[in-house]
Design an enzyme around this catalytic site. Structure first.
Site, mmCIF file in Angstrom:
data_model
loop_
_atom_site.group_PDB
_atom_site.id
_atom_site.type_symbol
_atom_site.label_atom_id
_atom_site.label_comp_id
_atom_site.label_asym_id
_atom_site.label_seq_id
_atom_site.Cartn_x
_atom_site.Cartn_y
_atom_site.Cartn_z
ATOM 1 N N SER A 55 0.866 -1.195 0.000
ATOM 2 C CA SER A 55 0.000 0.000 0.000
ATOM 3 C C SER A 55 0.889 1.227 0.000
ATOM 4 O O SER A 55 2.052 1.148 0.429
ATOM 5 C CB SER A 55 -0.857 0.007 1.274
ATOM 6 O OG SER A 55 -1.505 1.257 1.433
ATOM 7 N N TYR B 75 -1.603 -0.897 10.403
ATOM 8 C CA TYR B 75 -1.649 -1.041 8.938
ATOM 9 C C TYR B 75 -0.363 -0.489 8.322
ATOM 10 O O TYR B 75 0.310 -1.188 7.548
ATOM 11 C CB TYR B 75 -2.880 -0.293 8.408
ATOM 12 C CG TYR B 75 -3.173 -0.542 6.948
ATOM 13 C CD1 TYR B 75 -3.700 -1.765 6.523
ATOM 14 C CD2 TYR B 75 -2.938 0.435 5.979
ATOM 15 C CE1 TYR B 75 -3.987 -2.005 5.188
ATOM 16 C CE2 TYR B 75 -3.225 0.207 4.641
ATOM 17 C CZ TYR B 75 -3.749 -1.013 4.252
ATOM 18 O OH TYR B 75 -4.038 -1.253 2.926
HETATM 19 N N1 LIG Z 1 -8.662 -0.539 -1.173
HETATM 20 C C1 LIG Z 1 -7.622 0.253 -1.027
HETATM 21 O O1 LIG Z 1 -7.750 1.479 -1.145
HETATM 22 C C2 LIG Z 1 -6.250 -0.321 -0.760
HETATM 23 C C3 LIG Z 1 -5.159 0.523 -0.912
HETATM 24 C C4 LIG Z 1 -3.877 0.012 -0.731
HETATM 25 C C5 LIG Z 1 -3.685 -1.325 -0.426
HETATM 26 N N2 LIG Z 1 -4.768 -2.139 -0.286
HETATM 27 C C6 LIG Z 1 -4.482 -3.551 -0.006
HETATM 28 O O2 LIG Z 1 -5.029 -4.357 -1.018
HETATM 29 C C7 LIG Z 1 -5.296 -5.671 -0.520
HETATM 30 C C8 LIG Z 1 -6.685 -6.085 -0.957
HETATM 31 O O3 LIG Z 1 -7.637 -5.259 -0.314
HETATM 32 P P1 LIG Z 1 -8.997 -4.758 -1.003
HETATM 33 O O4 LIG Z 1 -8.930 -3.300 -1.048
HETATM 34 O O5 LIG Z 1 -9.235 -5.520 -2.234
HETATM 35 O O6 LIG Z 1 -10.056 -5.068 0.145
HETATM 36 P P2 LIG Z 1 -11.022 -6.288 0.438
HETATM 37 O O7 LIG Z 1 -11.462 -6.110 1.844
HETATM 38 O O8 LIG Z 1 -12.038 -6.361 -0.640
HETATM 39 O O9 LIG Z 1 -10.067 -7.552 0.307
HETATM 40 C C9 LIG Z 1 -9.253 -8.033 1.345
HETATM 41 C C10 LIG Z 1 -9.356 -9.529 1.327
HETATM 42 O O10 LIG Z 1 -8.470 -10.104 2.295
HETATM 43 C C11 LIG Z 1 -9.170 -11.143 2.962
HETATM 44 N N3 LIG Z 1 -8.619 -11.404 4.278
HETATM 45 C C12 LIG Z 1 -8.431 -10.519 5.280
HETATM 46 N N4 LIG Z 1 -7.955 -11.152 6.362
HETATM 47 C C13 LIG Z 1 -7.846 -12.468 6.045
HETATM 48 C C14 LIG Z 1 -7.448 -13.616 6.756
HETATM 49 N N5 LIG Z 1 -7.017 -13.558 8.031
HETATM 50 N N6 LIG Z 1 -7.473 -14.803 6.115
HETATM 51 C C15 LIG Z 1 -7.897 -14.885 4.835
HETATM 52 N N7 LIG Z 1 -8.300 -13.828 4.103
HETATM 53 C C16 LIG Z 1 -8.278 -12.638 4.723
HETATM 54 C C17 LIG Z 1 -10.592 -10.601 3.071
HETATM 55 O O11 LIG Z 1 -11.504 -11.619 3.382
HETATM 56 C C18 LIG Z 1 -10.771 -10.008 1.684
HETATM 57 O O12 LIG Z 1 -11.171 -10.990 0.761
HETATM 58 C C19 LIG Z 1 -5.105 -5.586 0.994
HETATM 59 O O13 LIG Z 1 -3.862 -6.126 1.357
HETATM 60 C C20 LIG Z 1 -5.127 -4.092 1.266
HETATM 61 O O14 LIG Z 1 -4.391 -3.749 2.402
HETATM 62 C C21 LIG Z 1 -6.042 -1.665 -0.439
#
Ligand SMILES: NC(=O)c1ccc[n+]([C@@H]2O[C@H](COP(=O)([O-])OP(=O)(O)OC[C@H]3O[C@@H](n4cnc5c(N)ncnc54)[C@H](O)[C@@H]3O)[C@@H](O)[C@H]2O)c1
Length: 250
Positions: free
Chosen positions: A139, A152
């Protein structure tokens, strides 16, 4: 579409929503067979039914044995393993004083330790054949702080340290990179907005703060994830790539 991942086998964590789902769909379209990791049974089974040559393995990435099972399933079902897309993540919101020790540990485990667990079991297989690929979803929080996101930000910064370590230790056989998204329109960004006084305004402000004046889409991220997993990026390793509409420079 050119089948850039033809005959490759990958594991995608957090595959049942947001960016993980888009990455799984892009890898599938590029010809890969997939182990889909996630916790939501309904969404996981639905995705596995949608993507031919994929298997949904439900579980918690914080569980060491579950990571071993993901790797074992790839070898049992497909006989090889080429790509890890380590995407699962949580926010663990709260300022340092108020954040519970349990949430701190859970966030560090999910966003950092799970990368170690899965890599640890997968690397011996990734080293076989033409070589493997590990892609970590970090991120822009690896580079800057956000209110009420201490666990985070710390876990994402540390994931880049682990990424570089893996890249150095396992080159030239395995390439290891990270993507560092800015605000992307997934369920997580709306959860993150709760940490701000005006959540809706916070997302709108994030959008307007990007140089390109829009939130990212899961598909924007999946395109970079596909490039980094494919031979098109064969001279890239140890890199942390921002994909953020330019917000880091705003
Ligand atoms: N959305 C944003 O703005 C953003 C920005 C930067 C980074 N990210 C990163 O991108 C990645 C994906 O996030 P997203 O935005 O698609 O959100 P999201 O919440 O849709 O996806 C996150 C996924 O991780 C899974 N997860 C979380 N904890 C878990 C566990 N203990 N065991 C198994 N699965 C688990 C959740 O069930 C979910 O499917 C993450 O690592 C997040 O930190 C997101």
């Amino acid at each position: 579409m050119e089948l850039k991942l033809n005959n490759k086998v990958g594991i995608v964590t957090g595959a049942t929503s947001g960016m993980g789902k888009a990455i799984a769909e892009a890898y599938h379209e590029a010809g890969a067979s997939l182990i889909l990791s996630g916790r939501n049974l309904e969404r996981g089974n639905q995705l596995a039914a949608q993507l031919e040559n994929s298997v949904f393995v439900p579980g918690d990435v914080n569980d060491v044995d579950y990571n071993q099972k993901l790797v074992a399933t790839a070898m049992d079902k497909f006989g090889r393993l080429d790509i890890l897309s380590l995407n699962a993540g949580i926010l663990g919101l709260g300022n340092v004083v108020d954040l519970s020790v349990e949430t701190w540990r859970d966030t560090i485990d999910t966003n950092l330790s799970s990368i170690f667990y899965c890599s640890k079991f997968a690397i011996p297989f990734l080293q076989e054949g033409e070589g493997g690929n590990i892609l970590i979803n970090a991120s822009i929080a690896a580079f800057k702080s956000f209110p009420n996101h201490p666990a985070y930000c710390a876990s994402k910064a540390a994931s880049l340290g682990l990424m570089k370590q893996l890249a150095v230790e396992y080159a030239p056989k395995i390439r290891v990179n990270a993507i560092c998204p800015g605000p992307v329109d997934t369920p997580l960004i709306w959860d993150s907005a709760i940490a701000f006084d005006q959540p809706e305004e916070a997302v709108e402000n994030a959008k307007n703060a990007t140089l390109l004046k829009r939130l990212g889409t899961p598909e924007d991220i999946a395109k970079l994830a596909l490039f980094l997993a494919s031979e098109d990026s064969s001279w890239i390793t140890g890199s942390a790539m921002t994909i953020d509409g330019g917000i880091i420079n705003a």
